[in-house]
Design a protein around this motif. Structure first.
Motif, PDB file in Angstrom:
ATOM      1  N   LYS A 363      53.782  55.904 -42.422  1.00 35.02           N
ATOM      2  CA  LYS A 363      52.777  54.770 -41.840  1.00 35.02           C
ATOM      3  C   LYS A 363      52.534  55.493 -40.348  1.00 35.02           C
ATOM      4  CE  LYS A 363      52.377  49.967 -41.152  1.00 35.02           C
ATOM      5  NZ  LYS A 363      53.039  48.694 -41.398  1.00 35.02           N
ATOM      6  N   GLN A 364      51.433  55.515 -39.931  1.00 30.39           N
ATOM      7  CA  GLN A 364      51.053  55.751 -38.646  1.00 30.39           C
ATOM      8  C   GLN A 364      50.728  54.733 -37.724  1.00 30.39           C
ATOM      9  OE1 GLN A 364      48.231  59.577 -38.807  1.00 30.39           O
ATOM     10  NE2 GLN A 364      48.145  58.568 -40.690  1.00 30.39           N
ATOM     11  N   LEU A 365      51.421  54.676 -36.712  1.00 28.62           N
ATOM     12  CA  LEU A 365      51.403  53.338 -35.634  1.00 28.62           C
ATOM     13  C   LEU A 365      50.814  53.860 -34.379  1.00 28.62           C
ATOM     14  CD1 LEU A 365      54.264  51.218 -36.634  1.00 28.62           C
ATOM     15  CD2 LEU A 365      51.976  50.844 -37.289  1.00 28.62           C
ATOM     16  N   PRO A 366      49.688  54.241 -34.020  1.00 27.77           N
ATOM     17  CA  PRO A 366      49.470  54.818 -32.747  1.00 27.77           C
ATOM     18  C   PRO A 366      49.295  53.724 -31.728  1.00 27.77           C
ATOM     19  CG  PRO A 366      47.360  54.852 -34.046  1.00 27.77           C
ATOM     20  CD  PRO A 366      48.568  54.084 -34.805  1.00 27.77           C
ATOM     21  N   ILE A 367      49.813  53.685 -30.572  1.00 33.09           N
ATOM     22  CA  ILE A 367      49.866  52.842 -29.612  1.00 33.09           C
ATOM     23  C   ILE A 367      49.357  53.469 -28.305  1.00 33.09           C
ATOM     24  CG2 ILE A 367      51.130  51.146 -28.101  1.00 33.09           C
ATOM     25  CD1 ILE A 367      53.403  51.594 -30.030  1.00 33.09           C
ATOM     26  N   TRP A 368      48.428  52.521 -27.620  1.00 32.95           N
ATOM     27  CA  TRP A 368      47.830  53.182 -26.294  1.00 32.95           C
ATOM     28  C   TRP A 368      48.867  52.888 -25.151  1.00 32.95           C
ATOM     29  CZ3 TRP A 368      43.434  56.065 -25.496  1.00 32.95           C
ATOM     30  CH2 TRP A 368      43.139  56.251 -24.149  1.00 32.95           C
ATOM     31  N   GLU A 370      49.808  54.207 -21.294  1.00 33.58           N
ATOM     32  CA  GLU A 370      49.653  54.978 -20.049  1.00 33.58           C
ATOM     33  C   GLU A 370      50.885  55.762 -19.708  1.00 33.58           C
ATOM     34  OE1 GLU A 370      46.753  55.060 -18.705  1.00 33.58           O
ATOM     35  OE2 GLU A 370      45.884  53.418 -19.693  1.00 33.58           O
ATOM     36  N   SER A 371      50.494  57.023 -19.111  1.00 31.11           N
ATOM     37  CA  SER A 371      51.707  58.076 -19.001  1.00 31.11           C
ATOM     38  C   SER A 371      52.887  57.201 -18.147  1.00 31.11           C
ATOM     39  CB  SER A 371      51.216  58.929 -18.110  1.00 31.11           C
ATOM     40  OG  SER A 371      50.402  60.028 -19.056  1.00 31.11           O
ATOM     41  N   LYS A 372      52.544  56.643 -17.236  1.00 31.62           N
ATOM     42  CA  LYS A 372      53.765  56.427 -16.499  1.00 31.62           C
ATOM     43  C   LYS A 372      54.445  54.935 -17.190  1.00 31.62           C
ATOM     44  CE  LYS A 372      50.976  53.535 -13.092  1.00 31.62           C
ATOM     45  NZ  LYS A 372      49.531  53.894 -13.600  1.00 31.62           N
ATOM     46  N   LYS A 373      53.952  54.315 -18.235  1.00 29.28           N
ATOM     47  CA  LYS A 373      54.727  53.076 -18.741  1.00 29.28           C
ATOM     48  C   LYS A 373      55.179  53.836 -20.227  1.00 29.28           C
ATOM     49  CE  LYS A 373      51.813  49.466 -16.917  1.00 29.28           C
ATOM     50  NZ  LYS A 373      50.439  49.075 -17.069  1.00 29.28           N
ATOM     51  N   LYS A 374      55.280  54.985 -20.403  1.00 27.49           N
ATOM     52  CA  LYS A 374      55.734  55.547 -21.863  1.00 27.49           C
ATOM     53  C   LYS A 374      57.208  55.275 -21.891  1.00 27.49           C
ATOM     54  CE  LYS A 374      53.880  59.835 -22.434  1.00 27.49           C
ATOM     55  NZ  LYS A 374      53.149  61.005 -23.093  1.00 27.49           N
ATOM     56  N   LYS A 375      58.091  55.668 -20.836  1.00 25.98           N
ATOM     57  CA  LYS A 375      59.418  55.371 -20.820  1.00 25.98           C
ATOM     58  C   LYS A 375      59.602  54.166 -21.288  1.00 25.98           C
ATOM     59  CE  LYS A 375      61.496  59.290 -18.145  1.00 25.98           C
ATOM     60  NZ  LYS A 375      61.885  59.284 -16.635  1.00 25.98           N
ATOM     61  N   GLN A 376      59.183  53.205 -20.499  1.00 24.95           N
ATOM     62  CA  GLN A 376      59.665  51.929 -20.612  1.00 24.95           C
ATOM     63  C   GLN A 376      59.380  51.265 -21.960  1.00 24.95           C
ATOM     64  OE1 GLN A 376      61.561  49.998 -18.668  1.00 24.95           O
ATOM     65  NE2 GLN A 376      61.467  48.624 -20.520  1.00 24.95           N
ATOM     66  N   LYS A 377      58.056  51.693 -22.498  1.00 21.00           N
ATOM     67  CA  LYS A 377      57.585  51.517 -23.824  1.00 21.00           C
ATOM     68  C   LYS A 377      58.540  52.084 -25.077  1.00 21.00           C
ATOM     69  CE  LYS A 377      54.700  49.396 -26.451  1.00 21.00           C
ATOM     70  NZ  LYS A 377      54.265  47.936 -26.100  1.00 21.00           N
ATOM     71  N   LEU A 378      59.070  53.105 -24.626  1.00 20.18           N
ATOM     72  CA  LEU A 378      60.080  53.822 -25.659  1.00 20.18           C
ATOM     73  C   LEU A 378      61.259  52.968 -25.674  1.00 20.18           C
ATOM     74  CD1 LEU A 378      61.123  56.149 -27.298  1.00 20.18           C
ATOM     75  CD2 LEU A 378      61.733  57.231 -25.393  1.00 20.18           C
ATOM     76  N   PHE A 379      61.974  52.484 -24.261  1.00 21.35           N
ATOM     77  CA  PHE A 379      63.119  51.791 -24.331  1.00 21.35           C
ATOM     78  C   PHE A 379      63.020  50.597 -25.059  1.00 21.35           C
ATOM     79  CE2 PHE A 379      63.794  54.017 -19.866  1.00 21.35           C
ATOM     80  CZ  PHE A 379      64.085  55.209 -20.557  1.00 21.35           C
ATOM     81  N   ASP A 380      61.764  50.004 -24.863  1.00 21.16           N
ATOM     82  CA  ASP A 380      61.499  48.611 -25.494  1.00 21.16           C
ATOM     83  C   ASP A 380      61.699  48.790 -27.022  1.00 21.16           C
ATOM     84  OD1 ASP A 380      61.047  47.734 -23.012  1.00 21.16           O
ATOM     85  OD2 ASP A 380      58.806  47.516 -23.260  1.00 21.16           O
ATOM     86  N   ILE A 381      61.009  49.897 -27.669  1.00 17.64           N
ATOM     87  CA  ILE A 381      61.172  50.283 -28.948  1.00 17.64           C
ATOM     88  C   ILE A 381      62.646  50.327 -29.537  1.00 17.64           C
ATOM     89  CG2 ILE A 381      60.660  51.989 -30.906  1.00 17.64           C
ATOM     90  CD1 ILE A 381      57.782  52.133 -29.539  1.00 17.64           C
ATOM     91  N   LEU A 382      63.419  51.168 -28.732  1.00 17.55           N
ATOM     92  CA  LEU A 382      64.791  51.673 -29.041  1.00 17.55           C
ATOM     93  C   LEU A 382      65.609  50.637 -28.958  1.00 17.55           C
ATOM     94  CD1 LEU A 382      65.045  55.287 -27.444  1.00 17.55           C
ATOM     95  CD2 LEU A 382      64.519  54.647 -29.973  1.00 17.55           C
ATOM     96  N   THR A 383      65.521  49.613 -28.318  1.00 17.38           N
ATOM     97  CA  THR A 383      66.199  48.478 -28.097  1.00 17.38           C
ATOM     98  C   THR A 383      65.901  47.143 -28.871  1.00 17.38           C
ATOM     99  OG1 THR A 383      65.213  47.824 -26.062  1.00 17.38           O
ATOM    100  CG2 THR A 383      67.202  48.754 -25.591  1.00 17.38           C
ATOM    101  N   SER A 384      64.876  47.320 -29.521  1.00 20.54           N
ATOM    102  CA  SER A 384      64.415  46.103 -30.407  1.00 20.54           C
ATOM    103  C   SER A 384      64.964  46.304 -31.851  1.00 20.54           C
ATOM    104  CB  SER A 384      62.744  46.390 -30.408  1.00 20.54           C
ATOM    105  OG  SER A 384      62.210  45.910 -31.725  1.00 20.54           O
ATOM    106  N   GLN A 386      63.768  44.934 -34.301  1.00 17.75           N
ATOM    107  CA  GLN A 386      62.651  44.803 -35.196  1.00 17.75           C
ATOM    108  C   GLN A 386      62.300  46.306 -35.409  1.00 17.75           C
ATOM    109  OE1 GLN A 386      59.814  42.135 -34.154  1.00 17.75           O
ATOM    110  NE2 GLN A 386      58.461  42.708 -35.838  1.00 17.75           N
ATOM    111  N   HIS A 387      62.236  46.956 -34.152  1.00 15.04           N
ATOM    112  CA  HIS A 387      61.347  48.041 -34.108  1.00 15.04           C
ATOM    113  C   HIS A 387      62.028  49.476 -34.447  1.00 15.04           C
ATOM    114  CE1 HIS A 387      58.355  45.156 -32.386  1.00 15.04           C
ATOM    115  NE2 HIS A 387      57.717  45.809 -33.604  1.00 15.04           N
ATOM    116  N   PHE A 388      63.229  49.517 -33.726  1.00 16.26           N
ATOM    117  CA  PHE A 388      64.099  50.651 -33.956  1.00 16.26           C
ATOM    118  C   PHE A 388      64.744  50.683 -35.267  1.00 16.26           C
ATOM    119  CE2 PHE A 388      68.162  52.722 -32.292  1.00 16.26           C
ATOM    120  CZ  PHE A 388      67.698  54.178 -32.624  1.00 16.26           C
TER     121      PHE A 388
END
Ligand SMILES: Nc1ncnc2c1ncn2[C@@H]1O[C@H](COP(=O)(O)OP(=O)(O)OP(=O)(O)O)[C@@H](O)[C@H]1O
Length: 541
Positions: A363-368, A370-384, A386-388
């Protein structure tokens, strides 16, 4: 029972034995194919005769198109053909091939001529399994490993590996490779391409060794892949499937001492598995005789024939004496097809499913983002919660990026994370893979070294932190989230830095039924006009 019904059952892997029987009953119209020539009647005037014993040629041998009367005569015929150099593996004398779809059955009492039921069935199997073939004399797909005249021990190893029946790509590629055809094969990521070449390679090597006892054992087959990790995996699988047979392997990759590799080859091996760079190094510095190599495999062929690898691959290829070539990938372009055709005469092209498409199970989940927000988005996923979904692989575009990001993940989220890339020593790469695969490390940040071919057991989530620089690599990277159709998820970060990929990406997302971020669609129109503007300016100069 209708034929289509029985093919459905094959596809769904249900009632397999029943299904095989159905096929042979339809073939024969009575009680299966005759086993012995003495059970066959004499040919009446004008009827086809068995090319081996002269009795009624009730069947047509699939591999040679000759008239034959029974399984017994088919076996004799194939042995003769093999001895003449076609390299169909001779079956052990005590074992008759299984009765299955390998036979055409003719309607003898029909004045209108022959009706070829079997080719109809073969086409039906191919259609159902989305197998497409191009080329001359391509054998029928097999429905079981036992219908290929493989050595008993090889069949046992296949069974021990848990392969109950062949995957669609194996059904077509194995019998075609077994009769010596050069092949270009494309099939989904994680669909079983490795065994599609290893089974014929092992079978050929073991047969050759049993029939010839040279003073010096020279390598008989070579597999090239783009990464060390993939070579290690292919060699391990080869060892597993070749256990107990006269079949030894040598791994030739950078990072391991060359002396050990050369020593092993000199001791006598049947198969070399390696990366092109190290192999050339070894061939230049040492005297390795390659003139017995009759099978040359390019795994991830599109990558191997790309600039960067192509010259090395061709240098090695030219050192061989016209081997059978087997080429595999999940992504194959027309350019690769042309190059492949120039390397081997009468190459057969096999594709399973739609070429160059992502595995449907991912299942492909593309998310828009911005470059400078990518790290935070990744941390959010890994600490969720539901999502990790550990174990997970995070793909990045650079070695430095991999090291920095893995540190940042550990520091910020407390999740144990390691990075892997081509600059790390081989020993360390092996240890990292080991601790990831045994579950000690739930997240690994990787560059393209883990992008192709490697199966990362248990991984059902990949996160493309940096988009790769081509849609081909995208297909391979997201493919790591699924093996053999098990469901997985690929979270993909996109932003305006990836505009060059937008048109293809949107097409792929749409055709997979994935949601396309609004920003991506909006940017697409801008990309279009920007692209056209650039082209015009260039022409104007
Ligand atoms: N016939 C089979 N039955 C069950 N499992 C199989 C069979 N053939 C292969 N497998 C397993 O399926 C998994 C995926 O196979 P493989 O690595 O060959 O995929 P692939 O098509 O080469 O993928 P990629 O394009 O990603 O390299 C492996 O774990 C392999 O052991």
């Amino acid at each position: 029972m209708e034929i289509s019904q029985s093919v459905d059952e094959v596809y769904e892997y249900k009632q397999f034995n029943l299904c095989i029987n159905c096929v042979s009953q339809v073939s024969d119209g009575r009680n299966g194919v005759k086993e012995r020539s003495r059970y066959q009647r004499e040919a009446l005037p004008g009827e086809p005769k068995c090319v081996i014993c002269g009795r009624y040629g009730e069947y047509i041998c699939d591999e040679t198109d000759d008239d034959i009367c029974s399984l017994e005569c088919k076996q004799t015929l194939l042995c003769r053909v093999a001895n003449k150099g076609m390299r169909a593996a001779p079956a052990p004398p005590q074992r008759l091939p299984a009765t299955d779809e390998c036979y055409y059955v003719r309607e003898s009492d029909n004045n209108s001529g022959y009706q070829d039921f079997s080719s109809y069935q073969n086409e039906l199997v191919r259609r159902k399994l989305e197998i497409n073939v191009k080329g001359d004399v391509i054998p029928a797909p097999i429905l079981s490993f036992s219908s290929c005249n493989l050595q008993q021990r090889l069949l046992q190893n296949i069974e021990a590996a848990g392969y109950d029946m062949p995957m669609p790509v194996q059904m077509q590629a194995i019998p075609a490779a077994m009769i010596g055809k050069s092949l270009l094969v494309s099939a989904d990521t994680g669909s079983g391409k490795t065994a599609s070449f290893l089974v014929p390679v092992i079978s050929h090597c073991a047969n050759f060794r049993l029939e010839h006892l040279p003073k010096q054992k020279k390598p008989l087959a070579m597999v090239l892949t783009p990464t060390r990790e993939l070579c290690i995996q292919v060699e391990e699988q080869a060892k597993l499937l070749g256990k107990g047979l006269p079949f030894k392997t040598a791994l030739v990759v950078g990072g391991d001492a060359m002396a050990g590799q050369i020593y092993r080859i000199q001791q006598g091996v049947e198969l070399i598995v390696g990366t092109p760079g190290r192999l050339i190094d070894l061939l230049v510095k040492h005297d390795v005789e390659l003139d017995d190599i009759m099978m040359f495999v390019l795994d991830e062929v599109d990558c191997m024939l790309q600039r960067g690898f192509r010259d090395q691959v061709m240098q090695i290829f030219r050192a061989l004496s016209q081997p059978q070539i087997l080429m595999f990938s999940a992504t194959i372009s027309q350019e690769v097809e042309k190059m492949a055709a120039s390397m081997a005469k009468d190459i057969a092209v096999v594709s399973v499913g739609k070429p160059n498409q992502p595995n449907k199970a991912v299942k492909q989940l593309p998310i828009w983002v911005e470059s400078k927000k990518k790290k935070q988005k990744l941390f959010d996923i890994l600490t969720s919660k539901q999502h990790f979904m550990p174990p997970a692989v995070v793909y990045v575009g650079s070695r430095l990026g991999a090291d920095l990001l893995s540190n940042a993940i550990t520091v910020t989220t407390g999740i144990k994370t390691l990075s892997i890339h081509g600059e790390k020593p081989m020993k360390e790469r092996r240890e990292i893979m080991q601790s990831f695969l045994v579950g000690e490390v739930p997240v690994i940040v990787a560059t393209g070294v883990l992008g192709r071919g490697v199966h990362l057991l248990g991984v059902r989530q990949v996160i493309l932190f940096d988009m790769p620089n081509s849609i081909k690599e995208y297909v391979h990277q997201i493919g790591r989230a699924s093996r053999l159709g098990e469901e997985g998820t690929a979270i993909v970060f996109v932003n305006e830095e990836n505009t060059n990929l937008f048109p293809e990406l949107v097409e792929i997302l749409k055709s997979s039924g994935a949601a396309v971020p609004r920003e991506l669609i909006n940017s697409l129109s801008t990309v279009g006009s920007f692209g056209r503007g650039c082209k015009k300016r260039k022409h104007g100069c």
